[in-house]
Structure formats: C-alpha cells, structure tokens
Design an enzyme around this catalytic site. Structure first.
Site, PDB file in Angstrom:
ATOM      1  N   CYS A 247       0.862  -1.181   0.000  1.00 44.35           N
ATOM      2  CA  CYS A 247       0.000   0.000   0.000  1.00 44.35           C
ATOM      3  C   CYS A 247       0.894   1.225   0.000  1.00 44.35           C
ATOM      4  O   CYS A 247       1.805   1.329   0.826  1.00 44.35           O
ATOM      5  CB  CYS A 247      -0.911  -0.005   1.230  1.00 44.35           C
ATOM      6  SG  CYS A 247      -1.872   1.505   1.388  1.00 44.35           S
ATOM      7  N   ASN A 256       1.504  -8.697  -1.356  1.00 44.91           N
ATOM      8  CA  ASN A 256       0.411  -9.534  -0.870  1.00 44.91           C
ATOM      9  C   ASN A 256       0.881 -10.986  -0.846  1.00 44.91           C
ATOM     10  O   ASN A 256       1.857 -11.359  -1.499  1.00 44.91           O
ATOM     11  CB  ASN A 256      -0.775  -9.450  -1.841  1.00 44.91           C
ATOM     12  CG  ASN A 256      -1.503  -8.136  -1.744  1.00 44.91           C
ATOM     13  OD1 ASN A 256      -2.459  -8.007  -1.011  1.00 44.91           O
ATOM     14  ND2 ASN A 256      -1.031  -7.137  -2.492  1.00 44.91           N
TER      15      ASN A 256
END
Ligand code: HMG
Ligand code: MG
Length: 296
Positions: A247, A256
């Site tokens: 992010c 991720n």
C-alpha cells in the site's frame, strides 16, 4: 473477442479473491499500461478466479497507478460466474465504478486512526459516514459491498492494534450493510497467534461466513496466518498473482500473499480452490519478467 457466456462450473471449498490488479499494481512505481492490466485480468479469469478486484476508483492524485480505472473496468473481460470488483472510497468513486460496470464494490477503512488519515485523509468515523451513500447506491443496483478493515493487527504508524479495535470496525461495517468484511494485515508482520486473537474478537461481531482474510507477506507468515483464520472458520482469502503489491500509504509493507503459493497450500491439503495452478504459474512467470511491467 465477445465475452464468453460459459459459466464457471468448478467445485470450490475455499474462495480466493485475486486482488493483484488492484492491491498488487497500485504499488508499482512504473505506470503499467491499461492494455497490460486488461491482459492480466483476462489471464486471471482463465485461471478460474471467480472474484477479481480489478481496479480502484480512488483519486488519481493519491494513487496515479489506478488513474485508468474507468478504462480498466469497461475493458475487463466478462465471464458468467466471474465477479469484477472495484475499490471505492466515497460516493464519487462508487458512482463511477457502477457506471463503468463494476459488479461488486469494496469500501475501506482501518482499525487505526492514523492510518485512516494517511490513507484517506479522514477519521475512521468520517470514512464510515462516506460509506452510507456508497452502500445505498450499491443496493439500488443490487451489488454486494465488501468492507476492508486495514491494520487489523498492526499499523505502520501506531504499532500493534488491539483485537477489540478491529472488532469494533467490523461491527460498524456489518451494521452499515457490508455483505463481507475483509480483515487485513496491511503491513504483513502478523503472527498466527495474533491473527487468531484478532479473528476471534471479530467473530463476536460477525459470522465466519461474513469474514475474509487479507494477508500481506512481509514477514513470510501469511500462509500460517491463513491457517489461523481457516481454523476459526474463514473460507474466503485474498491474494495477488506474483505476490505483487503493498500500500503506498503503508511504508514497509511488502507484497500480498502470492496467489500461486496460496493455491498450492490448499491443494496440498486436498482443499479445492477451483484455480488451475499451471495457468496461474504462467501468469506469475510473466509477472516475474521485468519487461511485462515495463521495468526494463
Ligand atoms: P481528499 O484529497 O481528502 O478528497 O482525498 P477530496 O474530496 O478533497 O477530493 C480531492 C480531489 O480528489 C478532487 O479533485 C476530487 O474530485 C478527487 P480536484 O477537484 O482536486 O481535481 N476525488 C476523486 N477522484 C476520483 N475518484 C474518487 C475521488 N474522490 C475524490 N473516488 C480520498 C480523499 C479518499 C479521495 C483520497 O484520500 C483517496 O483517493 N485515497 C485512496 C488511497 C488508496 O487508494 N490507498 C490504497 C488502497 S487501500 C489499501 O491498499 C488497503 C487494502 O488493500 C487492505 C489492506 O491491505 O489493508 C484495501
Ligand atoms: Mg492490501
């Protein structure tokens, strides 16, 4: 090529939500072309993912990589049985996403006040208030809404987060009408014990069938964290092809959980994901080539 109308008839004992085109690419420094995004989404659909978070209708000033959200949502492959979702922070984003053909909306807030301000320039309460018209608009169009609780375990600014703080936000999103709530380890440093405690607290506010696990993998514990959430009954997990992502407003957050690793993890336990791991390996090999994302 016209969209395929062939329904996806596959058995799944767990649902993997592929978030690479959004959560993965949003963090790429080099602007990835719309054409490559559309190719990636098509390849992911071919792998058998039934849910793909295709893009984010957020401010292009805040996340330039998602500035082509309209073209991506309009151009993305459509298949029977495939749901394309869009991340939206407010009514403006929701309206644009629906007009472009989003089939699910995802709103996002945080269990950490500081992260909420850094990521969306508002308090948690102000963010939740922005979701009221989003959810009303989605209901008008019969679209489901997912709610994210970022920093459900740790915050890059505030440090460890109390499980009760995550549960409180889960309860608010439930009350607002989110069909599913994804609890997120945004910076990817959680441990299975801490995930267990967080999910257990959230289960006081929502059924296991309403919750999803969203784990980043900075500390290499994302699969163990999936297992901790699975042991408490969660059956929806997010991942990104190639382990892309992070992010932009969570310093230090790495990628991720890699989709290929998650699919293999479930396969080794005899749990059906409905994903073709060979096709997924092709996608991940393509993403590993720096030429694909325009890095070379
Ligand atoms: P702001 O600057 O406070 O908003 O941003 P504003 O209402 O004052 O608007 C400023 C400008 O943005 C205006 O344009 C608006 O029109 C425009 P201007 O008049 O200056 O030209 N704008 C928009 N444009 C396009 N789409 C919209 C939109 N809304 C306003 N929807 C705002 C507030 C929320 C918009 C901003 O902070 C923002 O877009 N933040 C998004 C940040 C983001 O996308 N972060 C990454 C995704 S979250 C994440 O990765 C976590 C997750 O994966 C789970 C986990 O791992 O934790 C989900
Ligand atoms: Mg994320």
């Amino acid at each position: 090529m016209p969209p395929s109308t062939e329904p996806l008839r596959v058995e799944r004992q767990v649902t993997i939500v592929e978030v690479g085109p959004r959560d993965g690419l949003q963090n790429e420094k080099h602007l990835v072309s719309t054409g490559l995004k559309l190719r990636l989404i098509r390849m992911l659909a071919d792998c058998g993912f039934a849910r793909i978070e295709a893009t984010a209708f957020v401010s292009p000033k805040w996340v330039p990589q998602m500035a082509d959200h309209d073209a991506v949502m309009r151009g993305a492959v459509r298949r029977a049985g495939l749901v394309l979702s869009a991340l939206v922070p407010n009514e403006q984003g929701a309206q644009a996403a629906i007009t472009a053909g989003a089939q699910e909306l995802a709103v996002f807030t945080s269990a950490s006040e500081t992260f909420s301000r850094r990521n969306t320039n508002c308090t948690i309460e102000e963010g939740l208030a922005r979701f009221v018209p989003v959810i009303a608009l989605a209901a008008e169009h019969a679209l489901p809404v997912r709610g994210y609780v970022s920093c459900a375990v740790d915050c890059p600014y505030e440090g460890p987060i109390e499980p009760g703080a995550a549960a409180k936000v889960v309860a608010r999103l439930r009350d607002l009408g989110c069909a599913e709530i994804a609890v997120a380890d945004t910076i990817g440093m959680a441990t299975p014990e801490r995930v267990h405690a967080m999910v257990l607290a959230c289960l006081a506010e929502a059924e296991a069938t309403q919750l999803a696990g969203h784990f980043h993998d900075t500390g290499g514990m994302a699969l163990a964290n999936v297992d901790a959430a699975w042991s408490l009954g969660l059956r929806v997990f997010d991942s990104a092809a190639g382990g892309l992502g992070g992010c932009p407003y969570a310093p230090g957050a790495a990628g991720n959980l890699r989709s290929g690793a998650l699919v293999e993890h479930f396969a080794s336990r005899g749990i059906a994901t409905g994903i073709d791991s060979e096709l997924l390996a092709n996608v991940e090999n393509m993403l590993a080539d720096p030429v694909f994302l325009g890095k070379r």
